[in-house]
Design a protein around this motif. Structure first.
Motif, mmCIF file in Angstrom:
data_model
loop_
_atom_site.group_PDB
_atom_site.id
_atom_site.type_symbol
_atom_site.label_atom_id
_atom_site.label_comp_id
_atom_site.label_asym_id
_atom_site.label_seq_id
_atom_site.Cartn_x
_atom_site.Cartn_y
_atom_site.Cartn_z
ATOM 1 N N ALA A 1 -6.190 -49.329 58.935
ATOM 2 C CA ALA A 1 -7.041 -48.443 58.445
ATOM 3 C C ALA A 1 -8.593 -48.711 59.173
ATOM 4 O O ALA A 1 -8.888 -49.754 59.356
ATOM 5 C CB ALA A 1 -7.134 -48.474 56.950
ATOM 6 N N PHE A 2 -9.294 -47.471 59.004
ATOM 7 C CA PHE A 2 -10.524 -47.474 59.438
ATOM 8 C C PHE A 2 -11.012 -47.815 60.955
ATOM 9 O O PHE A 2 -11.717 -48.682 61.176
ATOM 10 C CB PHE A 2 -11.534 -48.476 58.501
ATOM 11 N N GLU B 1 -10.649 -46.622 65.099
ATOM 12 C CA GLU B 1 -10.276 -45.623 66.089
ATOM 13 C C GLU B 1 -9.785 -45.915 67.357
ATOM 14 O O GLU B 1 -9.459 -47.209 67.586
ATOM 15 C CB GLU B 1 -11.577 -44.833 66.287
ATOM 16 N N VAL C 1 -8.230 -41.781 55.824
ATOM 17 C CA VAL C 1 -9.146 -42.630 56.568
ATOM 18 C C VAL C 1 -8.613 -42.389 58.122
ATOM 19 O O VAL C 1 -7.485 -42.269 58.397
ATOM 20 C CB VAL C 1 -9.122 -44.030 56.252
ATOM 21 N N GLU D 1 -5.542 -37.753 60.663
ATOM 22 C CA GLU D 1 -5.936 -38.014 59.456
ATOM 23 C C GLU D 1 -6.490 -36.769 58.308
ATOM 24 O O GLU D 1 -6.600 -36.834 57.508
ATOM 25 C CB GLU D 1 -7.136 -39.192 59.221
ATOM 26 N N GLY E 1 -5.174 -52.204 54.494
ATOM 27 C CA GLY E 1 -6.026 -52.455 55.699
ATOM 28 C C GLY E 1 -5.356 -52.637 57.141
ATOM 29 O O GLY E 1 -5.547 -51.584 57.731
ATOM 30 N N GLN F 1 -4.526 -43.103 67.850
ATOM 31 C CA GLN F 1 -5.326 -42.912 66.671
ATOM 32 C C GLN F 1 -4.322 -41.856 65.927
ATOM 33 O O GLN F 1 -3.757 -41.019 66.645
ATOM 34 C CB GLN F 1 -6.702 -42.375 66.937
ATOM 35 N N HIS G 1 -7.379 -43.855 61.123
ATOM 36 C CA HIS G 1 -6.607 -45.119 61.389
ATOM 37 C C HIS G 1 -5.670 -44.997 62.668
ATOM 38 O O HIS G 1 -5.765 -43.741 63.327
ATOM 39 C CB HIS G 1 -5.583 -45.508 60.180
ATOM 40 N N THR H 1 -2.811 -48.104 54.988
ATOM 41 C CA THR H 1 -3.774 -47.224 54.156
ATOM 42 C C THR H 1 -3.674 -47.782 52.550
ATOM 43 O O THR H 1 -4.144 -46.748 51.849
ATOM 44 C CB THR H 1 -3.423 -45.712 54.007
#
Ligand code: 4AD
Ligand code: MG
Length: 462
Positions: A251-252, A254, A425, A394, A220, A391, A427, A217
């Motif tokens: 991060a980012f 799914e 985010v 968050e 990345g 996942q 993650h 986080t």
């Protein structure tokens, strides 16, 4: 020039004057007054055949007494060989003996030993064909791991081995302490942990994930690759108390991105081993598990099947198989269930996802149905679960609630909750057990034979 036996076995070395150094595998004296010595140095599975002529100065005094396991430095010319399974051999001009292995004491004589017996000689077993090959495949899988993630822009992060948090919340941690166990300091009938080395309870990590999330986080895409420890009383062929885990965290990302990455990573490693460990793989195919290479090749060519937990339970309850543990929605799937799905139903790797929240860890993201979490396990034939991931939750409020429900104290995980408080985010990430991957690629049946010094309940030798 000192070269490896791997190099010496290449036809391109023919005509070279060279030196090889290694350990004697066999010696055979010919009536013609010369000897054949098979030498191995671990650089590859195959040995180099040395021809030692009777005219060598130490022929009678040393060479004809050279025993299996002795170490030698041999100089000579590499020639083309007519022998089976080799294209080169070396005609020695000098055979220097570095260390004798006594023919009466050295345990690894020509006779085949069982893997169980060889575990008692874990300090010598890397000198056998099987354990040498396992070590080379394990090395290659580790190298391929770094290559795969580095090529994809992941950063390698070192998470701590001594930790204060229980990632899986399963309470299977080894305690780290310097307190005298025969004379513990007590206050009010309890051990006074403030007197321990760190001033509080500390443990060996079961996973680097939570600490990994702090770097994901910020940076990345990261991965960890280190030893993990579980004080789990499992005496199976798939569990160790100390094993190595690779844990990418993104991060980012799914859950579907996570599944795709896991599949690409597994395929990358398989392709790499089939390409770079061809000789060792041929050995596993012939001597350990016939069909292993074709099965791996098939994995490369087929997209992984994805099934939800609910679909898996339906398959298991409708099939004719008799299971020891009955199946119903909500149960934790047992090895026999996982094996049925991957070995009989799919006959290949399968990604199972969306498990009931009650049977999974607190950090997994709660799905909209309120009963399942965005977990994903990758199962493979022969081994079962090879990857576990999810996942991550968050949302601060949902995570706090899930922690309470799991009996964890929010204040112990304040830093983990901060990641949701400040710029949260979506993650995701997963963990691959390196030993299970080595088992899968080599076909070795017991996990204790794919790590140099296995640690398991009741067993911590060397
Ligand atoms: O499924 P697990 O427990 O997942 C985690 O630890 C997560 N924190 C991973 C993550 O999401 N970052 O373990 C991951 C993998 C398993 O799928 C299995 O391959 C291996 O680690 N594993 C073991 N290998 C050998 N011996 C044991 N006792 C193992 N326990 C887990
Ligand atoms: Mg798991």
């Amino acid at each position: 020039m000192w070269i490896s036996i791997k190099q010496a076995r290449q036809p391109g070395s023919i005509g070279q004057q060279a030196q090889v150094r290694g350990w004697v595998r066999t010696r055979r004296d010919s009536k013609g007054g010369f000897s054949f010595i098979e030498v191995n140095d671990g650089s590859c599975l195959g040995n180099l055949q040395i021809i030692a002529d009777g005219s060598l100065a130490n022929y009678q005094s040393e060479i004809t007494a050279l025993s299996v396991g002795s170490s030698v430095v041999i100089t000579g010319e590499i020639k083309a060989s007519a022998g089976q399974g080799q294209s080169t051999e070396m005609v020695a001009s000098e055979v220097r003996i570095t260390g004798i292995a006594s023919a009466t004491d050295y345990p690894l004589q020509k006779k085949q030993h069982t893997f169980e017996k060889l575990r008692e000689w874990a300090h010598l077993r890397p000198r056998t064909n099987t354990f040498g090959a396992v070590a080379r495949v394990r090395n290659r899988l580790s190298f391929a791991t770094h290559q795969f993630f580095q090529n994809d822009g992941f950063l390698y992060v070192h998470t701590p081995i001594i930790t204060a948090s229980d990632c899986e919340g399963a309470g299977q941690m080894f305690r780290v302490t310097t307190l005298p166990i025969d004379k513990l300091p007590m206050v009010n009938g309890k051990v006074d942990m403030s007197q321990d080395f760190f001033g509080k309870a500390s443990y060996l990590t079961v996973s680097g994930q939570l600490e990994g999330e702090t770097y994901a986080t910020a940076l990345g895409k990261i991965y960890t690759f280190g030893p993990t420890f579980r004080a789990e009383n499992s005496h199976t062929s798939r569990h160790l108390s100390e094993f190595w885990m690779i844990e990418p965290e993104m991060a980012f990302f799914e859950i579907a991105d996570n599944m795709t990455l896991a599949e690409r990573y597994l395929k990358y490693m398989i392709h790499d081993v089939l390409t770079h460990c061809a000789e060792d793989m041929e050995f596993f195919e012939k001597r350990i598990q016939p069909g292993v290479t074709a099965a791996l090749q098939l994995v490369l060519d087929t997209p992984f099947t994805r099934l939800s937990y609910t679909e898996a339970v339906e398959i298991l309850t409708k099939c004719d198989e008799k299971f020891e543990y009955p199946v119903s929605w909500g149960i934790d799937l047992q090895a026999e269930h996982e094996r049925y799905i991957t070995e009989k139903h799919v006959q290949g790797p399968v990604v199972l996802y969306n498990y009931p929240k009650e049977i999974k860890s607190f950090y997994m993201r709660l799905n909209d149905d309120d009963r399942t979490v965005a977990a994903m396990d990758v199962l493979v034939p022969g081994v079962g679960e090879i990857i576990g991931g999810s996942q991550r939750e968050e949302r601060l409020d949902v995570l706090t609630e899930r922690m309470l429900a799991s009996g964890l104290k929010a204040e112990d995980y304040w830093w983990y909750l901060d990641l949701r408080r400040f710029g949260t985010v979506p993650h995701a990430g997963f963990g691959l057990g390196l030993e299970r991957m080595v088992q899968y690629t080599t076909g070795m049946t017991n996990i204790r034979d794919v790590i140099p010094f296995p640690r398991a309940p009741g067993s911590c030798d060397f």
